[in-house]
Enzyme design. Structure first.
Site, PDB file in Angstrom:
ATOM      1  N   GLU A  69      14.774 -11.460  -5.373  1.00  0.00           N
ATOM      2  CA  GLU A  69      13.460 -10.494  -3.756  1.00  0.00           C
ATOM      3  C   GLU A  69      14.404  -9.790  -3.451  1.00  0.00           C
ATOM      4  OE1 GLU A  69      11.120  -9.189  -3.229  1.00  0.00           O
ATOM      5  OE2 GLU A  69      12.130  -8.038  -2.206  1.00  0.00           O
ATOM      6  N   HIS A 317      -4.943   7.894  -0.035  1.00  0.00           N
ATOM      7  CA  HIS A 317      -5.483   7.210  -0.401  1.00  0.00           C
ATOM      8  C   HIS A 317      -5.555   8.236   1.457  1.00  0.00           C
ATOM      9  CE1 HIS A 317      -7.574   4.508   3.047  1.00  0.00           C
ATOM     10  NE2 HIS A 317      -7.444   3.702   2.416  1.00  0.00           N
ATOM     11  N   THR A 329      -7.233   0.817   7.569  1.00  0.00           N
ATOM     12  CA  THR A 329      -8.137   0.440   6.266  1.00  0.00           C
ATOM     13  C   THR A 329      -9.078   1.041   6.021  1.00  0.00           C
ATOM     14  OG1 THR A 329      -9.020  -1.526   5.134  1.00  0.00           O
ATOM     15  CG2 THR A 329      -9.041  -1.527   8.484  1.00  0.00           C
ATOM     16  N   GLU A 330      -9.705   1.291   5.017  1.00  0.00           N
ATOM     17  CA  GLU A 330     -10.752   1.618   4.205  1.00  0.00           C
ATOM     18  C   GLU A 330     -12.400   0.544   4.997  1.00  0.00           C
ATOM     19  OE1 GLU A 330     -10.146   1.753   0.800  1.00  0.00           O
ATOM     20  OE2 GLU A 330     -12.568   2.060  -0.077  1.00  0.00           O
ATOM     21  N   ARG A 333     -14.203   2.011   7.881  1.00  0.00           N
ATOM     22  CA  ARG A 333     -15.495   2.641   6.909  1.00  0.00           C
ATOM     23  C   ARG A 333     -16.835   1.814   6.019  1.00  0.00           C
ATOM     24  NH1 ARG A 333     -12.611   5.905   2.802  1.00  0.00           N
ATOM     25  NH2 ARG A 333     -10.586   4.891   3.223  1.00  0.00           N
ATOM     26  N   ARG A 354     -12.007   6.555  -3.304  1.00  0.00           N
ATOM     27  CA  ARG A 354     -10.457   7.296  -2.549  1.00  0.00           C
ATOM     28  C   ARG A 354     -10.134   8.566  -2.828  1.00  0.00           C
ATOM     29  NH1 ARG A 354      -7.271   1.539  -1.765  1.00  0.00           N
ATOM     30  NH2 ARG A 354      -8.632   0.798  -0.411  1.00  0.00           N
ATOM     31  N   HIS A 456      -0.474   6.282  -2.816  1.00  0.00           N
ATOM     32  CA  HIS A 456      -0.848   5.139  -1.636  1.00  0.00           C
ATOM     33  C   HIS A 456      -0.591   4.256  -2.776  1.00  0.00           C
ATOM     34  CE1 HIS A 456      -2.587   1.099   0.403  1.00  0.00           C
ATOM     35  NE2 HIS A 456      -3.693   0.981  -0.082  1.00  0.00           N
ATOM     36  N   HIS A 457      -0.813   4.240  -3.730  1.00  0.00           N
ATOM     37  CA  HIS A 457      -0.997   2.728  -5.253  1.00  0.00           C
ATOM     38  C   HIS A 457      -1.135   4.043  -6.523  1.00  0.00           C
ATOM     39  CE1 HIS A 457      -2.105  -1.278  -6.496  1.00  0.00           C
ATOM     40  NE2 HIS A 457      -2.175  -0.500  -7.224  1.00  0.00           N
ATOM     41  N   ARG A 496      -8.135   3.519  -7.640  1.00  0.00           N
ATOM     42  CA  ARG A 496      -7.815   2.090  -7.871  1.00  0.00           C
ATOM     43  C   ARG A 496      -8.869   2.054  -6.610  1.00  0.00           C
ATOM     44  NH1 ARG A 496      -6.633  -1.266  -3.582  1.00  0.00           N
ATOM     45  NH2 ARG A 496      -3.958  -0.092  -3.254  1.00  0.00           N
ATOM     46  N   GLY A 499      -9.317  -3.390  -1.689  1.00  0.00           N
ATOM     47  CA  GLY A 499      -9.601  -4.596  -2.758  1.00  0.00           C
ATOM     48  C   GLY A 499      -8.902  -4.801  -4.325  1.00  0.00           C
TER      49      GLY A 499
HETATM   50  C1  LIG Z   1      -0.501  -0.637   3.986  1.00  0.00           C
HETATM   51  C2  LIG Z   1      -1.498  -0.381   2.733  1.00  0.00           C
HETATM   52  C3  LIG Z   1      -2.754  -1.337   2.414  1.00  0.00           C
HETATM   53  C4  LIG Z   1      -2.706  -1.990   1.756  1.00  0.00           C
HETATM   54  N1  LIG Z   1      -4.462  -2.736   1.535  1.00  0.00           N
HETATM   55  C5  LIG Z   1      -4.843  -3.047  -0.039  1.00  0.00           C
HETATM   56  C6  LIG Z   1      -6.078  -4.205   0.476  1.00  0.00           C
HETATM   57  O1  LIG Z   1      -6.557  -4.277   1.890  1.00  0.00           O
HETATM   58  N2  LIG Z   1      -6.858  -4.580  -0.405  1.00  0.00           N
HETATM   59  C7  LIG Z   1      -6.257  -4.374  -1.441  1.00  0.00           C
HETATM   60  O2  LIG Z   1      -6.623  -4.747  -2.865  1.00  0.00           O
HETATM   61  N3  LIG Z   1      -4.949  -3.396  -1.720  1.00  0.00           N
HETATM   62  C8  LIG Z   1      -4.005  -3.466  -0.511  1.00  0.00           C
HETATM   63  N4  LIG Z   1      -2.906  -2.813  -0.870  1.00  0.00           N
HETATM   64  C9  LIG Z   1      -2.362  -2.411  -1.901  1.00  0.00           C
HETATM   65  C10 LIG Z   1      -1.770  -4.212  -1.995  1.00  0.00           C
HETATM   66  O3  LIG Z   1      -1.464  -4.328  -0.892  1.00  0.00           O
HETATM   67  C11 LIG Z   1      -0.525  -3.715  -3.303  1.00  0.00           C
HETATM   68  O4  LIG Z   1      -0.940  -3.104  -4.464  1.00  0.00           O
HETATM   69  C12 LIG Z   1      -0.436  -5.687  -3.772  1.00  0.00           C
HETATM   70  O5  LIG Z   1      -0.004  -6.143  -2.478  1.00  0.00           O
HETATM   71  C13 LIG Z   1       0.620  -5.339  -4.764  1.00  0.00           C
HETATM   72  O6  LIG Z   1       1.569  -6.657  -5.279  1.00  0.00           O
HETATM   73  P1  LIG Z   1       2.634  -7.179  -5.571  1.00  0.00           P
HETATM   74  O7  LIG Z   1       3.288  -8.071  -6.113  1.00  0.00           O
HETATM   75  O8  LIG Z   1       2.559  -6.501  -7.078  1.00  0.00           O
HETATM   76  O9  LIG Z   1       3.790  -6.188  -5.004  1.00  0.00           O
HETATM   77  P2  LIG Z   1       4.729  -6.214  -3.928  1.00  0.00           P
HETATM   78  O10 LIG Z   1       3.852  -7.209  -2.824  1.00  0.00           O
HETATM   79  O11 LIG Z   1       5.004  -4.801  -3.500  1.00  0.00           O
HETATM   80  O12 LIG Z   1       5.849  -6.881  -4.127  1.00  0.00           O
HETATM   81  C14 LIG Z   1       6.914  -6.935  -5.055  1.00  0.00           C
HETATM   82  C15 LIG Z   1       8.097  -7.238  -4.996  1.00  0.00           C
HETATM   83  O13 LIG Z   1       9.136  -6.646  -5.306  1.00  0.00           O
HETATM   84  C16 LIG Z   1      10.352  -6.590  -4.539  1.00  0.00           C
HETATM   85  N5  LIG Z   1      11.409  -6.403  -5.506  1.00  0.00           N
HETATM   86  C17 LIG Z   1      11.097  -4.527  -5.841  1.00  0.00           C
HETATM   87  N6  LIG Z   1      12.189  -4.326  -7.067  1.00  0.00           N
HETATM   88  C18 LIG Z   1      12.810  -5.470  -7.163  1.00  0.00           C
HETATM   89  C19 LIG Z   1      13.919  -6.086  -7.745  1.00  0.00           C
HETATM   90  N7  LIG Z   1      14.777  -4.699  -8.550  1.00  0.00           N
HETATM   91  N8  LIG Z   1      14.690  -6.802  -7.511  1.00  0.00           N
HETATM   92  C20 LIG Z   1      14.073  -7.837  -6.754  1.00  0.00           C
HETATM   93  N9  LIG Z   1      12.953  -7.323  -6.268  1.00  0.00           N
HETATM   94  C21 LIG Z   1      12.866  -6.013  -6.521  1.00  0.00           C
HETATM   95  C22 LIG Z   1      10.447  -5.757  -3.297  1.00  0.00           C
HETATM   96  O14 LIG Z   1      11.043  -5.664  -2.641  1.00  0.00           O
HETATM   97  C23 LIG Z   1       8.229  -6.718  -3.507  1.00  0.00           C
HETATM   98  O15 LIG Z   1       8.719  -8.106  -2.137  1.00  0.00           O
HETATM   99  C24 LIG Z   1      -2.506  -2.532  -0.297  1.00  0.00           C
HETATM  100  C25 LIG Z   1      -1.140  -1.522   0.177  1.00  0.00           C
HETATM  101  C26 LIG Z   1      -0.903  -1.027   1.329  1.00  0.00           C
HETATM  102  C27 LIG Z   1       1.043  -0.611   0.851  1.00  0.00           C
END
Ligand SMILES: Cc1cc2nc3c(=O)[nH]c(=O)nc-3n(C[C@H](O)[C@H](O)[C@H](O)COP(=O)(O)OP(=O)(O)OC[C@H]3O[C@@H](n4cnc5c(N)ncnc54)[C@H](O)[C@@H]3O)c2cc1C
Length: 521
Positions: A69, A317, A329-330, A333, A354, A456-457, A496, A499
């Site tokens: 990480e 978003h 957060t949505e 709404r 969105r 956002h995404h 997207r 949720g």
């Molecule tokens: C503010 C916000 C609110 C959201 N709310 C929702 C919600 O309510 N419901 C929903 O469904 N989705 C929501 N989303 C979207 C959702 O949170 C994300 O799409 C999802 O959590 C992504 O998870 P992930 O494990 O793929 O990546 P992440 O959780 O982003 O984890 C990726 C990890 O990889 C690490 N990393 C990156 N590059 C490297 C590297 N080269 N070497 C080592 N580590 C690395 C990063 O540091 C990070 O820790 C939200 C997003 C945001 C920003």
């Protein structure tokens, strides 16, 4: 190495205009840095939701796992997720009353009119709905309706096979989370979903809490308890390929060797250069993401021949505070909040998708809106209490006072609120066609948050199959390489639904862990 990483993150934050402080409740887990072993059955890159879920499942299958990480804390964007996780046909849904007839009927009509390619799926849902109406037991939601909502929301650009897995497996994901002491017991409405499908955690007082800061410490603890080794503040830079198979990852001078590698590095919304390459129109937009979301996994995998899909599909978003880049957060709404423009007037179905709500907002005078809630909503949600504490709201004891604080015409806002409360009472919104109402906004004090769209995404990313194997340009799986979460593309199509990303990381994170473990046998 640590110093170098810190510098890199700081410069990325400046470049991307992303906020450096994770928006959580201070619950993030920080595993002790430990870099003893450099060899394991499975190497996971990224300790967000997808990576930690995959790591836990690989250990459950009897494999040793190292998670690399680049940040100092686990969680990534997952920590920031607020609303919840979508899942259809769950026992939690059966505990609530079904009153979403208008939502289902609107979706069926929209699918019939706009998506003839989805006729078979639409007919299946229609039949299921007729059967439910003839014999209404429990709550009405099905995996097929979940698929239909996701495909219509994604403009049918989605990979159907991946969406089918998402819809079928999300309910099992909700059950799996219970095995790590995570209970998403409350169900609510969210944009683009025909029915109440988003599953959220609540605190001891029964108030909604943010899903990400609830899940991340539990995922981290479960992984640590099972013996997953975390290597923190270490950025992976390159995949190692031996005889055509991925056999490890380089991070600086160190090579981590494994029989399989899972990329779970998240999306690329915080990489301004990459976002503007695909969406030049987004120049100047704020970004809701953690600073590390820079597309590293996509760069590493494409360097060895991986294919990508839908890279130009980047979501904005509609409810982002422009001063702080904080996402509002949505769920607000979904739970009854409305959006008004600078003239104090509603302008759109607030629980639309969105992309549609963002476009409507941009078309308003000044390109912004106010999100309005009342005291009843505040009392029910510690998330809103958090927004108030962060200073994101303006407040008024009654509607006129709120209008004055917002700088909008008082009489116009009173008229809007009266009209909206009449819609809630009638369960019908003739003007904008909103179908989910929750409760009237009629108890002071009232609060408003000024919002506008933000990046956002990233829906696009590495192309995977339903086993989460990363595919090359010929559609062949790259041996030993798996990916899950926002680093991948195809699940969400052109847009997207709220949720669906948390569902994505749990469902495909689990599959990646299981498949990589099986490959490592
Ligand atoms: C503010 C916000 C609110 C959201 N709310 C929702 C919600 O309510 N419901 C929903 O469904 N989705 C929501 N989303 C979207 C959702 O949170 C994300 O799409 C999802 O959590 C992504 O998870 P992930 O494990 O793929 O990546 P992440 O959780 O982003 O984890 C990726 C990890 O990889 C690490 N990393 C990156 N590059 C490297 C590297 N080269 N070497 C080592 N580590 C690395 C990063 O540091 C990070 O820790 C939200 C997003 C945001 C920003």
């Amino acid at each position: 190495m640590k110093k170098l990483v810190a510098l890199t993150l700081a410069s990325l934050m400046l470049l991307a205009g992303c906020s450096s402080t994770p928006k959580n409740d201070g619950n993030e887990a920080t595993p002790t840095p430990e870099a003893a072993a450099t060899e394991a059955d499975v190497i996971v890159v990224g300790a967000g939701g997808a990576g930690m879920t995959a790591a836990i499942e690989a250990v459950n299958a009897g494999k040793s796992v190292i998670v690399i990480e680049k940040a100092a804390m686990t969680g990534g964007n997952t920590t920031r997720s607020t609303g919840g996780m979508n899942a259809a046909n769950t026992p939690e849904q059966d505990l609530i009353e079904f009153a979403e007839e208008a939502g289902v009927e609107k979706m069926l009509a929209s699918a019939k009119e706009n998506y003839p390619d989805l006729a078979e799926l639409t007919a299946t849902v229609e039949k299921q709905y007729e059967e439910f109406k003839a014999n209404p037991t429990g709550y009405f939601d099905t995996e097929e309706l979940f698929m239909l909502d996701t495909l219509v929301g994604g403009k049918n650009l989605n990979d159907h096979a991946l969406v089918e897995v998402l819809a079928n497996e999300a309910k099992n994901g909700i059950e799996w989370l219970k095995t790590i002491d995570a209970n998403l017991s409350q169900v609510g409405s969210f944009g683009g979903a025909s029915v109440k499908r988003i599953h959220k955690p609540v605190n001891d007082e029964g108030k909604t809490v943010a899903v990400g800061s609830y899940l991340v410490p539990k995922l981290t603890k479960a992984a640590e308890d099972k013996g997953v080794q975390f290597v923190m503040e270490t950025a992976a830079t390159e995949l190692v390929v031996t005889d055509g198979k991925v056999t490890g990852v380089k991070a600086g001078d160190t090579t981590y060797t494994g029989k399989a590698v899972i990329l779970a590095t998240g999306g690329f919304a915080a990489n301004t250069e990459m976002v503007l390459k695909y969406k030049p129109d987004y120049k100047g937009f704020v970004c809701t993401n953690a600073p590390g979301m820079t597309g590293d996994g996509i760069a590493m995998a494409t360097a060895i021949g991986a294919d990508t899909v839908d890279m130009e599909q980047i979501q904005i978003h509609p409810t982002v505070s422009q001063e702080t880049s904080a996402l509002i957060t949505e769920g607000l709404r979904g739970d009854g909040a409305i959006l008004v423009n600078s003239e104090g007037k509603r302008f759109f179905d607030e629980v639309g998708t969105r992309d549609a709500v963002s476009a409507a907002e941009v078309a308003q005078p000044g390109g912004f809106a106010w999100l309005i809630v009342d005291n009843k909503m505040v009392e029910a949600s510690s998330v809103i209490a958090g927004y108030i504490k962060q200073g994101l709201t303006v407040e008024g004891a009654d509607v006129e006072a709120l209008a004055a604080a917002m700088g909008v015409d008082g009489a116009a806002l009173v008229e809007t609120m009266d009209k909206w409360n009449a819609c809630v009472e009638a369960g019908k919104d003739e003007e904008f066609g909103r179908t989910s109402f929750a409760n009237k906004l009629d108890e002071g004090p009232y609060y408003a948050i000024k919002v506008a769209p933000g990046v956002h995404h990233t829906m696009g990313g590495l192309k995977i199959n339903t086993n989460t194997e990363v595919l090359d340009a010929s559609g062949n799986a790259i041996p030993g390489l798996y990916a899950a979460g926002e680093v991948t593309g195809g699940v969400h199509g052109a847009n997207r639904l709220g949720g669906n990303a948390v569902a994505d990381i749990i469902v495909f994170g689990r599959i990646a862990g299981q498949q990589a473990a099986a490959y490592a046998n």
